[in-house]
Write a protein that holds these residues in place. Structure first.
Motif, PDB file in Angstrom:
ATOM      1  N   ARG A 134       0.801  -1.226   0.000  1.00 52.84           N
ATOM      2  CA  ARG A 134       0.000   0.000   0.000  1.00 52.84           C
ATOM      3  C   ARG A 134       0.833   1.275   0.000  1.00 52.84           C
ATOM      4  O   ARG A 134       0.292   2.360   0.168  1.00 52.84           O
ATOM      5  CB  ARG A 134      -0.954  -0.011   1.204  1.00 52.84           C
ATOM      6  N   THR A 135       2.150   1.169  -0.159  1.00 54.12           N
ATOM      7  CA  THR A 135       2.940   2.380  -0.392  1.00 54.12           C
ATOM      8  C   THR A 135       2.651   2.852  -1.814  1.00 54.12           C
ATOM      9  O   THR A 135       2.038   2.139  -2.609  1.00 54.12           O
ATOM     10  CB  THR A 135       4.436   2.083  -0.234  1.00 54.12           C
ATOM     11  N   LEU A 136       3.108   4.050  -2.161  1.00 53.97           N
ATOM     12  CA  LEU A 136       2.767   4.564  -3.488  1.00 53.97           C
ATOM     13  C   LEU A 136       3.333   3.700  -4.608  1.00 53.97           C
ATOM     14  O   LEU A 136       2.677   3.488  -5.632  1.00 53.97           O
ATOM     15  CB  LEU A 136       3.242   6.007  -3.623  1.00 53.97           C
ATOM     16  N   ALA A 137       4.547   3.183  -4.439  1.00 55.28           N
ATOM     17  CA  ALA A 137       5.126   2.339  -5.489  1.00 55.28           C
ATOM     18  C   ALA A 137       4.446   0.979  -5.535  1.00 55.28           C
ATOM     19  O   ALA A 137       4.067   0.492  -6.614  1.00 55.28           O
ATOM     20  CB  ALA A 137       6.625   2.178  -5.289  1.00 55.28           C
ATOM     21  N   THR A 138       4.292   0.327  -4.379  1.00 58.81           N
ATOM     22  CA  THR A 138       3.682  -1.002  -4.388  1.00 58.81           C
ATOM     23  C   THR A 138       2.195  -0.931  -4.734  1.00 58.81           C
ATOM     24  O   THR A 138       1.635  -1.895  -5.270  1.00 58.81           O
ATOM     25  CB  THR A 138       3.875  -1.710  -3.041  1.00 58.81           C
ATOM     26  N   LEU A 139       1.554   0.189  -4.447  1.00 61.11           N
ATOM     27  CA  LEU A 139       0.166   0.381  -4.845  1.00 61.11           C
ATOM     28  C   LEU A 139       0.049   0.424  -6.365  1.00 61.11           C
ATOM     29  O   LEU A 139      -0.894  -0.119  -6.953  1.00 61.11           O
ATOM     30  CB  LEU A 139      -0.377   1.664  -4.229  1.00 61.11           C
ATOM     31  N   ALA A 140       1.017   1.060  -7.023  1.00 65.19           N
ATOM     32  CA  ALA A 140       1.014   1.101  -8.481  1.00 65.19           C
ATOM     33  C   ALA A 140       1.252  -0.285  -9.069  1.00 65.19           C
ATOM     34  O   ALA A 140       0.762  -0.599 -10.161  1.00 65.19           O
ATOM     35  CB  ALA A 140       2.084   2.071  -8.983  1.00 65.19           C
ATOM     36  N   ALA A 141       1.989  -1.132  -8.348  1.00 67.77           N
ATOM     37  CA  ALA A 141       2.237  -2.504  -8.808  1.00 67.77           C
ATOM     38  C   ALA A 141       1.059  -3.424  -8.529  1.00 67.77           C
ATOM     39  O   ALA A 141       0.972  -4.514  -9.097  1.00 67.77           O
ATOM     40  CB  ALA A 141       3.492  -3.054  -8.133  1.00 67.77           C
ATOM     41  N   THR A 142       0.160  -2.992  -7.662  1.00 72.44           N
ATOM     42  CA  THR A 142      -1.009  -3.783  -7.273  1.00 72.44           C
ATOM     43  C   THR A 142      -2.129  -3.592  -8.288  1.00 72.44           C
ATOM     44  O   THR A 142      -2.290  -2.521  -8.862  1.00 72.44           O
ATOM     45  CB  THR A 142      -1.457  -3.360  -5.863  1.00 72.44           C
ATOM     46  N   ASP A 143      -2.920  -4.645  -8.493  1.00 74.07           N
ATOM     47  CA  ASP A 143      -4.033  -4.568  -9.447  1.00 74.07           C
ATOM     48  C   ASP A 143      -5.356  -4.615  -8.694  1.00 74.07           C
ATOM     49  O   ASP A 143      -6.032  -5.640  -8.658  1.00 74.07           O
ATOM     50  CB  ASP A 143      -3.945  -5.714 -10.457  1.00 74.07           C
ATOM     51  N   ASN A 144      -5.689  -3.511  -8.043  1.00 69.22           N
ATOM     52  CA  ASN A 144      -6.950  -3.421  -7.316  1.00 69.22           C
ATOM     53  C   ASN A 144      -7.389  -1.969  -7.297  1.00 69.22           C
ATOM     54  O   ASN A 144      -6.826  -1.146  -6.578  1.00 69.22           O
ATOM     55  CB  ASN A 144      -6.792  -3.961  -5.890  1.00 69.22           C
ATOM     56  N   ALA A 145      -8.376  -1.655  -8.098  1.00 68.87           N
ATOM     57  CA  ALA A 145      -8.830  -0.269  -8.248  1.00 68.87           C
ATOM     58  C   ALA A 145      -9.335   0.307  -6.933  1.00 68.87           C
ATOM     59  O   ALA A 145      -9.171   1.500  -6.666  1.00 68.87           O
ATOM     60  CB  ALA A 145      -9.921  -0.190  -9.311  1.00 68.87           C
ATOM     61  N   ALA A 146      -9.937  -0.535  -6.092  1.00 69.55           N
ATOM     62  CA  ALA A 146     -10.456  -0.048  -4.815  1.00 69.55           C
ATOM     63  C   ALA A 146      -9.319   0.427  -3.913  1.00 69.55           C
ATOM     64  O   ALA A 146      -9.447   1.438  -3.218  1.00 69.55           O
ATOM     65  CB  ALA A 146     -11.253  -1.150  -4.124  1.00 69.55           C
ATOM     66  N   ASN A 147      -8.195  -0.293  -3.908  1.00 69.83           N
ATOM     67  CA  ASN A 147      -7.044   0.121  -3.112  1.00 69.83           C
ATOM     68  C   ASN A 147      -6.429   1.405  -3.644  1.00 69.83           C
ATOM     69  O   ASN A 147      -5.880   2.207  -2.886  1.00 69.83           O
ATOM     70  CB  ASN A 147      -5.974  -0.968  -3.107  1.00 69.83           C
ATOM     71  N   GLN A 149      -7.948   3.886  -5.396  1.00 68.10           N
ATOM     72  CA  GLN A 149      -8.847   5.034  -5.538  1.00 68.10           C
ATOM     73  C   GLN A 149      -8.455   6.173  -4.593  1.00 68.10           C
ATOM     74  O   GLN A 149      -8.273   5.982  -3.400  1.00 68.10           O
ATOM     75  CB  GLN A 149     -10.288   4.601  -5.263  1.00 68.10           C
ATOM     76  N   GLY A 150      -8.305   7.359  -5.162  1.00 64.81           N
ATOM     77  CA  GLY A 150      -7.995   8.545  -4.392  1.00 64.81           C
ATOM     78  C   GLY A 150      -6.516   8.835  -4.243  1.00 64.81           C
ATOM     79  O   GLY A 150      -6.143   9.868  -3.687  1.00 64.81           O
ATOM     80  N   PHE A 151      -5.660   7.939  -4.745  1.00 67.05           N
ATOM     81  CA  PHE A 151      -4.226   8.111  -4.571  1.00 67.05           C
ATOM     82  C   PHE A 151      -3.488   8.404  -5.872  1.00 67.05           C
ATOM     83  O   PHE A 151      -2.264   8.374  -5.923  1.00 67.05           O
ATOM     84  CB  PHE A 151      -3.618   6.861  -3.907  1.00 67.05           C
ATOM     85  N   GLY A 152      -4.220   8.706  -6.931  1.00 59.17           N
ATOM     86  CA  GLY A 152      -3.594   9.043  -8.200  1.00 59.17           C
ATOM     87  C   GLY A 152      -2.996  10.441  -8.176  1.00 59.17           C
ATOM     88  O   GLY A 152      -3.306  11.249  -7.283  1.00 59.17           O
ATOM     89  N   PRO A 153      -2.110  10.748  -9.131  1.00 61.31           N
ATOM     90  CA  PRO A 153      -1.683   9.824 -10.181  1.00 61.31           C
ATOM     91  C   PRO A 153      -0.727   8.768  -9.645  1.00 61.31           C
ATOM     92  O   PRO A 153       0.150   9.073  -8.816  1.00 61.31           O
ATOM     93  CB  PRO A 153      -0.972  10.742 -11.176  1.00 61.31           C
ATOM     94  N   LEU A 154      -0.913   7.530 -10.098  1.00 64.25           N
ATOM     95  CA  LEU A 154      -0.060   6.442  -9.648  1.00 64.25           C
ATOM     96  C   LEU A 154       1.324   6.555 -10.258  1.00 64.25           C
ATOM     97  O   LEU A 154       1.511   7.139 -11.331  1.00 64.25           O
ATOM     98  CB  LEU A 154      -0.688   5.099 -10.028  1.00 64.25           C
TER      99      LEU A 154
END
Length: 410
Positions: A134-147, A149-154
């Protein structure tokens, strides 16, 4: 669900239960009610709660030395690095505090690999349905739109391919010459307990060799014996370039590790990465003790035997269930996919069955029991899950969607 206390950020929708004591696979709440733990803190307490050897080591080390910083040598860190490298075939280790940090380390290694190759805009190939943190980098590597949401731009620099589809990876290789690494889970835990085939992982290894890509295995949930081998990729007989670990490595004490070999092992130079708390004497001694216990008691083999018992038991008990689409897993990593969202079953399992479970990807009941369960407790998990899925509430109108044929995958 209930909201958290007034002085805690609302990052979690918590169940209205507070546990105060544990022993092995059992937990007791603040009212003295006993529960059976089938989730192990999400694959963390694989050796169970309040393990006496781990408790003793924590107390002894806390009374001797907790922290000195990575400015100095740390003997327990060196011992742990040597042991993990021996288990994995890796050559060097970096210690941190969590799985997300371990994956951040891997992603930085991939960027350094790109820099050495003079790739100006590197791409890392990740998989559909993946979860890496759930860090910004690992969030970008994750494939879950719900996780996300609100943190873009990835963070840019990630390409995605369907999990298990080697032809899609080959197509990505042809279309994107700037790929420098692949990050993948051997078993997708948050993704619904989906197991990568041995053939797929072997073909990925061959493609990475051909293309000079780093093959990076996220073993944070599947590693440390949970699949019946020390690491999930071992079932395919391959050696990754980078391996990330956390969760069960500390049996509840926070520790993460990023291991590397070959060209990836020597990418960092002093000052390029670091962690204030990572690899402190207490964390590393606890992890060494976890390794001792797992090796002595042959916990990976135990996970395979108990996992087979759990899968067979669920197959028999839920055969023909109108709402069960699939039962799949490897070792003590099991998922039951239903035909509709079922997050409410987490609370119902607590209230009705005194059983801890989670639901992931909205429709999959995830079971990750501790390795210290006995056969009776494994059978009890089957009984309680079956009762949960057979109760009157399951048969009400909200569950009346026609079911597809059940697919059993082991």
């Amino acid at each position: 669900m209930q909201t958290t206390g007034p002085h805690l950020m609302r990052a979690y929708a918590r169940q209205p239960v507070s546990f105060v004591r544990g022993n092995g696979a059992r937990l007791w709440d603040d009212q003295g009610v006993e529960y059976l733990d089938a989730i192990a803190g999400v694959a963390v307490t694989s050796l169970g709660h309040a393990h006496p050897e781990i408790a003793a080591v924590i107390a002894e080390q806390a009374g001797a030395l907790l922290h000195t910083s990575n400015v100095f040598r740390i003997d327990w860190q060196e011992q742990l690095g040597e042991r993990l490298c021996a288990l994995t075939g890796m050559e060097s280790a970096f210690f941190c505090n969590s799985g997300a940090e371990a994956n951040e380390t891997a992603l930085k290694l991939a960027r350094l690999h790109a820099h050495r190759r003079q790739v100006a805009r590197p791409q890392i190939l990740v998989m559909g349905n993946a979860f890496h943190g759930r860090t910004l980098a690992t969030l970008a590597a994750t494939d879950n739109a719900a996780n996300q949401q609100g943190f873009g731009p990835l963070l840019p620099g990630f390409l995605r391919a369907p999990y298990g589809d080697i032809s899609a990876v080959r197509q990505a290789a042809e279309q994107s010459p700037d790929i420098v690494a692949v990050l993948i889970e051997s078993v997708q835990g948050e993704g619904g307990i989906r197991v990568a085939s041995a053939e797929y992982l072997r073909e990925l290894r061959a493609l990475c060799d051909q293309r000079d890509w780093l093959l990076m295995l996220d073993e944070i949930q599947a590693g440390m014996g949970r699949t019946g081998a020390w690491f999930g990729y071992a079932h395919a007989g391959i050696s990754p370039d980078v391996v990330t670990l956390a969760k069960a490595l500390g049996n509840g004490f926070p520790i993460g590790a990023c291991l590397a070999r070959g060209i990836a092992a020597d990418l960092f130079s002093p000052g390029q990465h670091g962690s204030t708390f990572g690899g402190n004497p207490l964390a590393c001694r606890v992890a060494c003790t976890v390794l001792d216990i797992m090796a002595r008691d042959r916990m990976p083999e135990r996970a395979m035997v108990l996992g087979a018992r759990l899968l067979v038991g669920l197959r028999k008990a839920l055969a023909g269930h109108p709402h069960v689409l699939a039962i799949r897993g490897l070792g003590l990593m099991v998922g039951i996919e239903l035909d509709r969202p079922c997050k409410e079953l987490v609370g119902r399992a607590l209230a009705e069955q005194r059983l801890l479970i989670t639901v992931t990807r909205d429709t999959v009941i995830r079971l990750l029991p501790p390795f210290v369960c006995d056969e009776r407790q494994i059978d009890d998990i089957v009984v309680r899950v079956t009762r949960l899925l057979s109760s009157d509430l399951v048969d009400c109108e909200v569950w009346s969607v026609p079911a597809q044929p059940m697919d059993i995958t082991v």
